[in-house]
Design a protein around this motif. Sequence first.
Motif, PDB file in Angstrom:
ATOM      1  N   LEU A 108      17.186 103.823 -20.813  1.00 49.62           N
ATOM      2  CA  LEU A 108      16.620 102.657 -21.486  1.00 49.62           C
ATOM      3  C   LEU A 108      15.100 102.766 -21.484  1.00 49.62           C
ATOM      4  N   ASP A 109      14.485 102.462 -22.630  1.00 53.91           N
ATOM      5  CA  ASP A 109      13.030 102.433 -22.768  1.00 53.91           C
ATOM      6  C   ASP A 109      12.606 100.967 -22.805  1.00 53.91           C
ATOM      7  N   PRO A 110      11.949 100.453 -21.762  1.00 47.27           N
ATOM      8  CA  PRO A 110      11.649  99.015 -21.699  1.00 47.27           C
ATOM      9  C   PRO A 110      10.892  98.484 -22.910  1.00 47.27           C
ATOM     10  N   ALA A 111       9.937  99.244 -23.444  1.00 53.68           N
ATOM     11  CA  ALA A 111       9.159  98.774 -24.587  1.00 53.68           C
ATOM     12  C   ALA A 111       9.948  98.904 -25.884  1.00 53.68           C
ATOM     13  N   ALA A 112      10.495 100.073 -26.121  1.00 50.12           N
ATOM     14  CA  ALA A 112      11.177 100.330 -27.389  1.00 50.12           C
ATOM     15  C   ALA A 112      12.472  99.536 -27.525  1.00 50.12           C
ATOM     16  N   ASP A 113      13.143  99.252 -26.412  1.00 52.48           N
ATOM     17  CA  ASP A 113      14.447  98.586 -26.463  1.00 52.48           C
ATOM     18  C   ASP A 113      14.381  97.088 -26.201  1.00 52.48           C
ATOM     19  N   ALA A 114      13.188  96.551 -25.950  1.00 59.02           N
ATOM     20  CA  ALA A 114      13.072  95.145 -25.550  1.00 59.02           C
ATOM     21  C   ALA A 114      13.642  94.187 -26.589  1.00 59.02           C
ATOM     22  N   ALA A 115      13.325  94.381 -27.858  1.00 62.58           N
ATOM     23  CA  ALA A 115      13.813  93.464 -28.895  1.00 62.58           C
ATOM     24  C   ALA A 115      15.331  93.512 -29.011  1.00 62.58           C
ATOM     25  N   LEU A 116      15.878  94.719 -28.937  1.00 52.99           N
ATOM     26  CA  LEU A 116      17.332  94.877 -28.972  1.00 52.99           C
ATOM     27  C   LEU A 116      17.970  94.147 -27.798  1.00 52.99           C
ATOM     28  N   LEU A 117      17.450  94.369 -26.612  1.00 51.44           N
ATOM     29  CA  LEU A 117      17.998  93.746 -25.422  1.00 51.44           C
ATOM     30  C   LEU A 117      17.861  92.230 -25.451  1.00 51.44           C
ATOM     31  N   HIS A 118      16.738  91.751 -25.970  1.00 48.72           N
ATOM     32  CA  HIS A 118      16.533  90.302 -26.033  1.00 48.72           C
ATOM     33  C   HIS A 118      17.645  89.636 -26.837  1.00 48.72           C
ATOM     34  N   GLY A 119      18.033  90.236 -27.940  1.00 51.89           N
ATOM     35  CA  GLY A 119      19.112  89.691 -28.745  1.00 51.89           C
ATOM     36  C   GLY A 119      20.439  89.697 -28.010  1.00 51.89           C
ATOM     37  N   TRP A 120      20.656  90.695 -27.189  1.00 46.16           N
ATOM     38  CA  TRP A 120      21.909  90.789 -26.437  1.00 46.16           C
ATOM     39  C   TRP A 120      21.972  89.791 -25.290  1.00 46.16           C
ATOM     40  N   VAL A 121      20.937  89.770 -24.449  1.00 48.67           N
ATOM     41  CA  VAL A 121      21.022  88.989 -23.205  1.00 48.67           C
ATOM     42  C   VAL A 121      20.862  87.491 -23.416  1.00 48.67           C
ATOM     43  N   THR A 122      20.317  87.089 -24.565  1.00 49.92           N
ATOM     44  CA  THR A 122      20.160  85.663 -24.841  1.00 49.92           C
ATOM     45  C   THR A 122      21.266  85.112 -25.731  1.00 49.92           C
ATOM     46  N   ASP A 123      22.197  85.955 -26.124  1.00 49.02           N
ATOM     47  CA  ASP A 123      23.322  85.487 -26.927  1.00 49.02           C
ATOM     48  C   ASP A 123      24.172  84.515 -26.103  1.00 49.02           C
ATOM     49  N   PRO A 124      24.686  83.448 -26.714  1.00 48.41           N
ATOM     50  CA  PRO A 124      25.493  82.479 -25.955  1.00 48.41           C
ATOM     51  C   PRO A 124      26.672  83.106 -25.218  1.00 48.41           C
ATOM     52  N   LYS A 125      27.235  84.190 -25.749  1.00 50.73           N
ATOM     53  CA  LYS A 125      28.386  84.816 -25.107  1.00 50.73           C
ATOM     54  C   LYS A 125      28.002  85.638 -23.878  1.00 50.73           C
ATOM     55  N   ALA A 126      26.697  85.808 -23.656  1.00 52.35           N
ATOM     56  CA  ALA A 126      26.232  86.593 -22.507  1.00 52.35           C
ATOM     57  C   ALA A 126      25.759  85.678 -21.375  1.00 52.35           C
ATOM     58  N   ALA A 127      26.371  84.523 -21.230  1.00 55.68           N
ATOM     59  CA  ALA A 127      25.908  83.531 -20.253  1.00 55.68           C
ATOM     60  C   ALA A 127      25.904  84.083 -18.829  1.00 55.68           C
ATOM     61  N   PHE A 128      26.884  84.924 -18.487  1.00 51.52           N
ATOM     62  CA  PHE A 128      26.955  85.433 -17.125  1.00 51.52           C
ATOM     63  C   PHE A 128      25.877  86.472 -16.828  1.00 51.52           C
ATOM     64  N   TRP A 129      25.133  86.889 -17.862  1.00 45.53           N
ATOM     65  CA  TRP A 129      24.008  87.804 -17.629  1.00 45.53           C
ATOM     66  C   TRP A 129      22.808  87.049 -17.065  1.00 45.53           C
ATOM     67  N   MET A 130      22.806  85.743 -17.241  1.00 45.06           N
ATOM     68  CA  MET A 130      21.826  84.829 -16.644  1.00 45.06           C
ATOM     69  C   MET A 130      20.392  85.070 -17.125  1.00 45.06           C
ATOM     70  N   MET A 131      20.253  85.402 -18.411  1.00 41.45           N
ATOM     71  CA  MET A 131      18.914  85.551 -19.008  1.00 41.45           C
ATOM     72  C   MET A 131      18.819  84.763 -20.310  1.00 41.45           C
ATOM     73  N   GLN A 132      19.620  83.713 -20.437  1.00 43.02           N
ATOM     74  CA  GLN A 132      19.727  82.952 -21.678  1.00 43.02           C
ATOM     75  C   GLN A 132      18.397  82.418 -22.196  1.00 43.02           C
ATOM     76  N   ASP A 133      17.524  82.009 -21.296  1.00 41.06           N
ATOM     77  CA  ASP A 133      16.270  81.376 -21.702  1.00 41.06           C
ATOM     78  C   ASP A 133      15.073  82.327 -21.684  1.00 41.06           C
TER      79      ASP A 133
END
Length: 204
Positions: A19-44
Amino acid sequence: MTLFTRDDERLGAFALRPLDPAADAALLHGWVTDPKAAFWMMQDSDLTEVEQEYRRIHEHPHHDAFIGLHEGRPAFLAEAYDPAHVELVGLYEPQQGDLGMHFLCAPTDTPLHGFTLAVITTVMEFCFSDPAVRRVVVEPDVRNAAVHALNAAVGFEVVEKIAKPEKDACLSVCTRERFEAARAAGAADDGAAAEPRTARGVTR
């Protein structure tokens, strides 16, 4: 750079890359803040916070993160960590060869039957591709029934319930032998249809 590949006879090619923290940040943001990813605990979390979190992991000597690919496209997130130093310090007695694991499937409007099972199988094979790994350790939220069933399907056993700062969790372990036995017996196929693409092996 591809670190690991696996061909699923029904769903095709899976792979993991760093994982590249800078290059992948936008992709990851969409994943971890999705309502279905509540157990990832990064919703906000905002984009900056997501990048900072994965930069912290990237720079940590005992924690790594990976982007999982399906047919060459980003489709899941995986983390591996040393539970003697991360997540479970003071909460269980680590054994030599233990490796902690997290995973998160990307949200989708077109789920594939059995996809989450294929992802956890890929991540487990990746973990055990290191001959030094003897057990994979996870600590999912006690409320995450879907992931408990998924974990059991690939050979995990619940050891005990533990209290983490952010949640009550089910400490669970899977030996190399139990994983291979579960795969050989076809036990993992039993619950495939019921597993959501957003099940996560563990939560922060």
